[in-house]
Write an enzyme that holds these catalytic residues in place. Structure first.
Site, PDB file in Angstrom:
ATOM      1  N   GLY A   1      -7.547 -15.669   2.673  1.00 38.36           N
ATOM      2  CA  GLY A   1      -7.056 -16.142   1.387  1.00 38.36           C
ATOM      3  C   GLY A   1      -7.251 -17.638   1.289  1.00 38.36           C
TER       4      GLY A   1
ATOM      5  N   GLN B   1      -5.506 -25.922  -1.692  1.00 37.91           N
ATOM      6  CA  GLN B   1      -6.083 -26.144  -0.376  1.00 37.91           C
ATOM      7  C   GLN B   1      -7.447 -26.824  -0.440  1.00 37.91           C
ATOM      8  OE1 GLN B   1      -5.198 -21.882   0.897  1.00 37.91           O
ATOM      9  NE2 GLN B   1      -5.066 -23.030   2.821  1.00 37.91           N
TER      10      GLN B   1
ATOM     11  N   CYS C   1      -3.257 -20.682   8.981  1.00 41.91           N
ATOM     12  CA  CYS C   1      -3.546 -21.252   7.668  1.00 41.91           C
ATOM     13  C   CYS C   1      -4.696 -22.245   7.785  1.00 41.91           C
ATOM     14  CB  CYS C   1      -2.304 -21.955   7.137  1.00 41.91           C
ATOM     15  SG  CYS C   1      -2.513 -22.620   5.476  1.00 41.91           S
ATOM     16  N   LEU C   2      -5.559 -22.225   6.808  1.00 39.08           N
ATOM     17  CA  LEU C   2      -6.666 -23.181   6.776  1.00 39.08           C
ATOM     18  C   LEU C   2      -6.172 -24.608   6.550  1.00 39.08           C
ATOM     19  CD1 LEU C   2      -9.242 -21.085   4.722  1.00 39.08           C
ATOM     20  CD2 LEU C   2      -9.017 -21.295   7.211  1.00 39.08           C
TER      21      LEU C   2
ATOM     22  N   HIS D   1       1.675 -15.642   1.254  1.00 36.07           N
ATOM     23  CA  HIS D   1       1.192 -16.898   1.834  1.00 36.07           C
ATOM     24  C   HIS D   1       0.451 -17.723   0.772  1.00 36.07           C
ATOM     25  CE1 HIS D   1      -0.597 -19.206   5.334  1.00 36.07           C
ATOM     26  NE2 HIS D   1      -1.393 -19.549   4.341  1.00 36.07           N
ATOM     27  N   GLU D   2      -0.474 -17.085   0.066  1.00 33.33           N
ATOM     28  CA  GLU D   2      -1.249 -17.820  -0.944  1.00 33.33           C
ATOM     29  C   GLU D   2      -0.370 -18.244  -2.119  1.00 33.33           C
ATOM     30  OE1 GLU D   2      -3.996 -18.982   0.005  1.00 33.33           O
ATOM     31  OE2 GLU D   2      -4.047 -17.675   1.750  1.00 33.33           O
TER      32      GLU D   2
ATOM     33  N   HIS E   1       1.376 -21.448  -1.449  1.00 32.61           N
ATOM     34  CA  HIS E   1       0.541 -22.634  -1.671  1.00 32.61           C
ATOM     35  C   HIS E   1       0.620 -23.121  -3.113  1.00 32.61           C
ATOM     36  CE1 HIS E   1      -1.452 -23.396   2.104  1.00 32.61           C
ATOM     37  NE2 HIS E   1      -1.795 -22.122   2.228  1.00 32.61           N
TER      38      HIS E   1
END
Length: 188
Positions: free
Chosen positions: A46, A51, A99-100, A141-142, A145
């Site tokens: 994702g 991000q 996470c990225l 999670h997304e 963000h």
């Protein structure tokens, strides 16, 4: 569980609520294509627009289940509903995520096992996704963000201290410090 925001690293857009998308135009379509490319290169499951430095309410997702069935898409201006998470400590084997925006690390985090997300796709068509398990985790999670919350902000005190040490060691929070998904070595 204490919420200790790790505000010492990352672009400020990661820590602010994203704004709704008014119109899907060529710029939004290009952004979404770039997001899929970045997510795939990382590789990730994702990616939210904040991000990549864009404070808009958009995220992409991509996951292949145990049977090899792909699940991939984009949500614009999503809304999230979920069941409350089960009480207790997260299982480090089954409930860890990464996470990225905090690359190379995984920490256990309790999330709801079921979620419903609504929004629109790139054509403006309504989307409703009702999922459980890892797919529910990905959407939560997304969605976080889009509200300026990183998963490391939700960790318990002990893991939050470890995150802070890692961030200091890697120099995150210093101007100009960044990494490219799928390119840079995180141990440098």
């Amino acid at each position: 569980m204490a919420v200790l925001p790790i505000r010492i690293m990352g672009d400020p857009v990661l820590h602010a609520p994203a704004v709704p998308v008014d119109t899907v135009d060529v710029d939004i379509r290009t952004l979404v294509a770039d997001m899929f490319e970045t997510m795939d290169a990382a590789p990730g499951v994702g990616l939210a627009a904040p991000q990549v430095g864009v404070g808009l309410r958009i995220f992409t997702y991509s996951y292949e289940d145990d049977d090899g069935h792909p699940w991939r898409g984009v949500l614009i201006n999503p809304e999230l509903w979920m069941t409350p998470p089960e009480p207790g400590h997260p299982d480090p084997d089954d409930e860890s995520e990464g996470c990225l925006s905090f690359p190379g690390e995984r920490f256990p985090l309790r999330r709801s096992d079921r979620a419903v997300v609504t929004g629109t796709d790139l054509e403006g068509a309504p989307v409703r996704i009702e999922v459980d398990g890892w797919r529910a985790r990905i959407l939560q999670h997304e969605f976080d963000h889009l509200n300026g919350v990183l998963y490391v902000d939700r960790l318990d005190d002990g893991d939050a201290r470890i995150v802070a040490k890692i961030a200091r060691k890697r120099g995150w929070g210093r101007p100009g410090k960044s990494w490219m998904p799928g390119v840079d070595d995180l141990d440098a």
